[in-house]
Write an enzyme that holds these catalytic residues in place. Structure first.
Site, PDB file in Angstrom:
ATOM      1  N   ASP A   1     -49.938 -15.628  45.764  1.00 17.64           N
ATOM      2  CA  ASP A   1     -48.550 -16.072  45.818  1.00 17.64           C
ATOM      3  C   ASP A   1     -48.467 -17.430  45.106  1.00 17.64           C
ATOM      4  O   ASP A   1     -49.486 -17.999  44.712  1.00 17.64           O
ATOM      5  CB  ASP A   1     -48.085 -16.165  47.274  1.00 17.64           C
ATOM      6  CG  ASP A   1     -46.578 -15.958  47.419  1.00 17.64           C
ATOM      7  OD1 ASP A   1     -45.835 -16.245  46.451  1.00 17.64           O
ATOM      8  OD2 ASP A   1     -46.134 -15.518  48.487  1.00 17.64           O
TER       9      ASP A   1
ATOM     10  N   GLU B   1     -36.885 -17.896  52.582  1.00 21.51           N
ATOM     11  CA  GLU B   1     -38.226 -18.267  53.022  1.00 21.51           C
ATOM     12  C   GLU B   1     -38.201 -19.195  54.240  1.00 21.51           C
ATOM     13  O   GLU B   1     -37.431 -18.995  55.166  1.00 21.51           O
ATOM     14  CB  GLU B   1     -39.030 -18.821  51.839  1.00 21.51           C
ATOM     15  CG  GLU B   1     -39.097 -17.790  50.708  1.00 21.51           C
ATOM     16  CD  GLU B   1     -40.150 -18.071  49.666  1.00 21.51           C
ATOM     17  OE1 GLU B   1     -40.954 -18.982  49.826  1.00 21.51           O
ATOM     18  OE2 GLU B   1     -40.158 -17.327  48.668  1.00 21.51           O
TER      19      GLU B   1
END
Length: 595
Positions: free
Chosen positions: A308, A481
């Site tokens: 990521d 997020e």
């Protein structure tokens, strides 16, 4: 002297001819040869610098043609909101991608770079694209064929901008709605998430009948490479805290969080992204047992594993505290492509040092590069590295908007129904861009019906006007997020006061726009009808289609709707299960007229 110069000239001439022949025919450039032969040939020609370059993914803003050439960069991405220009056209995107690609192709081996972007519910970084409902809504449909069509449409819109790789789908199983990314999860039930992996053949194309298990597959220039994420257990963290620790037994991890990955690999998914989260205290980015041992060796995944965003940095706390350790831990765990958006020279230098000093074996580098090249060859990137303009008309096409509108209709869940709207809907939608729910309502009601909009009405305003009905739209503020992590899961003001002011005075339907279930129990008694609309995307007309009876309600909850946050985490099957609305709940209605 003359006698000796003739053979030398002949020898030089032969050498030159051999060099010319070698340049014109390299096995890796021949699409007729088997995949394994092409990979082996290309790797035999690569230096360590070229191999490490292939493992490096950098952000668009630093990816100049010179950087691509100098460091042999293998991949480039657009981070969230990273665009070539404000309101950039597909042509502008293509021009940018091709400029970076030409830098990559200018190296002596000419290995094309792979450009990736988040396209998690449509091509959501691009102006005028079709935005589909988020996964939290799509899970409600339990309709794999609809999801496959959305994948197909998304692939066309992404290719319309010259991009061949998407960081989607998210196949997290969100077990706690306090998690800020719960809207990216199709369901708390892995079986629904498994069904929804049908988006992968939509994005990549259907696997050929003779396909080998685990080998990535992308069916040409109208399809994109997909990415199953975030491996593993990202939706199971304690209290739903983003990037936190998932505390669960191996059996629990494999039975809840792993099944959709098995489906994805069977469907030929090209890449898998590792999660920021930890499993029982060990960072997934450093978990060799799960990345190499399980994903690569046991499940026979043959695509590449990608980190990521700055995922290696976050192996340590605080991030980047011991970067050389993070590089060693992440690469040794089995991560093949490293997303190092900006600080890529540090990564390249550290990894080069570690290989040269036998800290990381060359075999680990070769495994990574082989996997990256396999994906590039399979998707035809060597044959078609430069994007053309043939698909630009696919971005935000009417056909895709109609599909999104259908998806919105199927994602709505009717949670309470104390009345039936009798206004007649009007068919048809000739809009070429997105529609808000307000625009959709105005377009749908009978021309004789007056629509009055107020952002924050008080009780006096409602009572002094003789309204027949009210539609109250409330929800969560926008977030993504970690910013979405919430311990209270309340709707923000003026939502609550609007519900009390309006629903206390006139018959009302409340439409909740949210990325997950939110606290609704205190308002339920004053509401006549309650609709969960999730995050519907650009086509608000789909909401009006169902509200006004042109289509019936069909959605069934793919998540448990809790009474109070004190109950969380609470999922279907738990011993303490006492929901406001249970998993699978949803009232159904028939259309008021035939379409």
């Amino acid at each position: 002297m003359a006698r000796f110069s003739i053979p030398k000239l002949g020898f030089l001439l032969l050498c030159c001819l051999a060099a010319v022949t070698d340049a014109t025919y390299m096995k890796y450039k021949d699409p007729k040869l088997p995949l394994g032969v092409r990979i082996k040939d290309l790797m035999s020609r690569m230096t360590l610098a070229e191999k490490i370059g292939q493992m490096t993914q950098i952000e668009r803003s630093v990816a100049t043609p010179d950087v691509m050439k100098k460091y042999f960069i293998g991949s480039v991405l657009s981070g969230g909101g990273s665009v070539p220009a404000a309101k950039a056209t597909p042509e502008t995107w293509i021009k940018m991608v091709n400029s970076i690609q030409k830098g990559a192709l200018s190296t002596h081996l000419g290995i094309p770079m792979l450009y990736g972007i988040d396209a998690v519910h449509g091509h959501n970084n691009v102006y005028k694209s079709t935005i589909f409902p988020h996964n939290v809504g799509l899970g409600v449909t339990r309709d794999p064929q609809l999801i496959k069509k959305i994948g197909d449409a998304t692939a066309l819109e992404v290719r319309a901008t010259g991009i061949p790789y998407v960081f989607a789908p998210c196949i997290a199983v969100c077990r706690d709605p306090r998690w800020g990314r719960c809207y990216e999860s199709y369901s708390e039930d892995h079986k629904i998430v498994q069904l929804m992996t049908e988006i992968i053949p939509g994005l990549q194309g259907d696997l050929p009948a003779n396909a080998k298990k685990g080998v990535p597959f992308v069916a040409g220039k109208k399809k994109v490479a997909a990415c199953a994420k975030h491996y593993l257990g990202d939706g199971g963290t304690t209290k739903g805290i983003n990037e936190n620790n998932t505390v669960i037994s191996l059996n629990g991890l494999l039975s809840i969080h792993m099944p959709a990955y098995i489906n994805s690999i069977r469907k030929g998914v090209a890449t898998v992204m590792v999660s920021y989260s930890s499993w029982n205290g060990k960072k997934m980015h450093a978990n060799r047992d799960l990345v190499t041992g399980f994903l690569k060796n046991k499940l026979k995944f043959r695509g590449f594993v990608i980190s990521d965003w700055q995922g290696l940095d976050r192996i340590t706390s605080p991030p980047h505290a011991n970067y050389s350790y993070s590089v060693e831990a992440g690469v040794s765990a089995g991560i093949d492509m490293i997303m190092v958006p900006y600080n890529f020279t540090e990564f390249i230098d550290d990894l080069t040092y570690q290989v040269k000093h036998n800290i990381i074996p060359m075999s680990r580098i070769d495994d990574a590069v082989k996997r990256i090249l396999r994906v590039k060859f399979v998707m035809g990137l060597f044959e078609n590295p430069i994007a053309d303009y043939s698909l630009v008309n696919q971005l935000g096409s009417q056909e895709h908007r109609e599909l999104a509108r259908e998806a919105v209709r199927k994602t709505l869940v009717l949670l309470k129904n104390g009345w039936t709207i009798t206004w007649q809907g009007l068919g048809g939608n000739d809009l070429t861009s997105g529609t808000t729910i307000l625009q959709a309502i105005k377009k749908t009601v009978d021309p004789t019906t007056q629509v009055v909009y107020s952002e924050n009405p008080d009780a006096v305003f409602v009572k002094s006007n003789e309204f027949s009905y009210a539609i109250v739209v409330v929800g969560e503020p926008p977030y993504a997020e970690t910013f979405g992590d919430s311990l209270n899961l309340t709707i923000s003001e003026p939502g609550p006061s609007t519900i009390y002011n309006v629903c206390g005075a006139v018959k009302c339907v409340v439409v909740v726009i949210s990325g997950r279930p939110v606290v609704m129990q205190p308002y339920l008694s004053s509401i006549d009808a309650l609709v969960a609309a999730w995050l519907p995307g650009t086509e608000g007309q789909g909401v009006a289609d169902v509200l006004f009876g042109d289509y019936g309600f069909t959605g069934k909850l793919a998540r448990t709707w809790f009474k109070t946050v004190d109950q969380l985490p609470m999922n279907v099957g738990d011993p303490h299960y006492d929901p406001l609305f249970p998993f699978g709940f949803g009232l159904t209605t028939k259309p008021t007229k035939q379409n």
